[in-house]
Write a protein that holds these residues in place. Structure first.
Motif, short mmCIF file in Angstrom:
data_model
loop_
_atom_site.label_atom_id
_atom_site.label_comp_id
_atom_site.label_asym_id
_atom_site.label_seq_id
_atom_site.Cartn_x
_atom_site.Cartn_y
_atom_site.Cartn_z
N LYS A 47 0.67 -1.13 -0.04
CA LYS A 47 -0.01 -0.03 0.08
C LYS A 47 0.88 1.33 0.10
O LYS A 47 1.93 1.46 0.63
CB LYS A 47 -0.96 0.01 1.21
N GLU A 72 2.89 1.14 13.84
CA GLU A 72 2.93 -0.20 13.53
C GLU A 72 4.01 -0.51 12.11
O GLU A 72 3.78 0.03 11.17
CB GLU A 72 1.59 -0.75 12.90
N ASP A 95 -13.33 -6.71 7.31
CA ASP A 95 -12.63 -7.49 5.92
C ASP A 95 -11.34 -8.14 6.42
O ASP A 95 -10.83 -8.98 5.79
CB ASP A 95 -12.03 -6.29 5.31
N VAL A 118 -17.72 3.11 1.56
CA VAL A 118 -16.47 4.07 1.88
C VAL A 118 -15.31 3.15 2.06
O VAL A 118 -15.36 2.31 2.81
CB VAL A 118 -17.04 5.04 2.87
N1 C2G Z 1 -12.54 -0.06 8.10
C1 C2G Z 1 -13.99 -0.31 8.01
N2 C2G Z 1 -14.96 0.23 7.15
C2 C2G Z 1 -14.23 0.78 6.06
C3 C2G Z 1 -12.88 0.92 5.93
C4 C2G Z 1 -12.12 0.46 6.79
O1 C2G Z 1 -14.48 -0.68 9.08
N3 C2G Z 1 -14.99 1.43 5.11
C5 C2G Z 1 -11.72 -0.66 9.10
C6 C2G Z 1 -10.76 -1.70 8.50
O2 C2G Z 1 -11.41 -2.84 8.74
C7 C2G Z 1 -9.60 -1.74 9.54
C8 C2G Z 1 -9.49 -0.20 9.53
O3 C2G Z 1 -10.87 0.50 9.46
O4 C2G Z 1 -9.89 -2.53 10.73
C9 C2G Z 1 -8.19 0.66 9.15
O5 C2G Z 1 -8.50 0.36 7.74
P1 C2G Z 1 -7.24 0.25 6.87
O6 C2G Z 1 -6.38 1.84 7.07
O7 C2G Z 1 -7.59 0.18 5.47
O8 C2G Z 1 -6.30 -0.55 7.43
P2 C2G Z 1 -5.48 -1.80 6.77
O9 C2G Z 1 -4.63 -1.13 5.54
O10 C2G Z 1 -6.34 -2.77 6.39
O11 C2G Z 1 -4.26 -2.24 7.64
O12 C2G Z 1 -2.13 -4.97 10.77
C10 C2G Z 1 -3.43 -4.55 10.14
C11 C2G Z 1 -3.00 -3.53 9.12
O13 C2G Z 1 -2.52 -2.54 9.43
C12 C2G Z 1 -4.48 -3.07 8.49
#
Ligand code: C2G
Length: 136
Positions: A47, A72, A95, A118
């Motif tokens: 990412k 992290e 997810d 979103v």
């Molecule tokens: N999330 C959510 N609803 C969304 C978008 C994100 O509930 N529409 C939640 C994701 O499920 C996650 C948190 O918000 O629990 C953060 O999302 P991201 O920033 O996309 O995190 P990610 O890149 O998935 O990194 O070790 C774990 C990773 O660092 C998670």
């Protein structure tokens, strides 16, 4: 006894999906600790965030549901974080369902329903598709 919740994420372009997750996680206990992915770790995750790490933690720190933000830096740090912060619950959006069940030996693991319609990716696509306009 303070019931501490812990979660992790990139939180790029902070949006309501992030807010609703943090709000619901905080409601599970007394304090919410958030591990924010560094830019270097994000490249490991494949990412690239729009907003750099320093600003993403500044934004997270201003969220009323967040009590502490930490870096992290890698996948394996979670058990050490859970122990050093004495976290009782590890929570993520749905997810990630099942991906962190291996942590259930050291704390409760929960997955909360992801907010539909979103995402950071959708926001980026929407901005790219919108006609250029000056925000006077
Ligand atoms: N999330 C959510 N609803 C969304 C978008 C994100 O509930 N529409 C939640 C994701 O499920 C996650 C948190 O918000 O629990 C953060 O999302 P991201 O920033 O996309 O995190 P990610 O890149 O998935 O990194 O070790 C774990 C990773 O660092 C998670």
């Amino acid at each position: 006894m303070v019931k501490r919740i812990i979660t992790y994420g990139t939180f790029d372009l902070f949006h309501v999906g992030h807010v609703r997750l943090l709000k619901r996680l905080k409601a599970l206990g007394d304090e919410l600790y958030v591990g924010c992915a560094t830019d270097e770790f994000n490249s490991v995750k494949g990412k690239k965030s729009i907003i750099r790490f320093e600003e993403r933690i500044e934004i997270l720190s201003c969220c009323r549901y967040v009590d502490r933000v930490f870096a992290e830096k890698n996948w394996p740090q979670k058990p050490d974080d859970i122990r050093r912060f004495d976290a009782h619950v590890f929570g993520m959006g749905s997810d990630w369902e099942g991906e962190f069940d291996w942590l259930s030996d050291i704390c409760k693991v929960v997955y909360l329903r992801r907010t539909e319609h979103v995402s950071t990716t959708q926001l980026i696509h929407h901005v790219k598709a919108s006609p250029a306009r000056s925000y006077a």
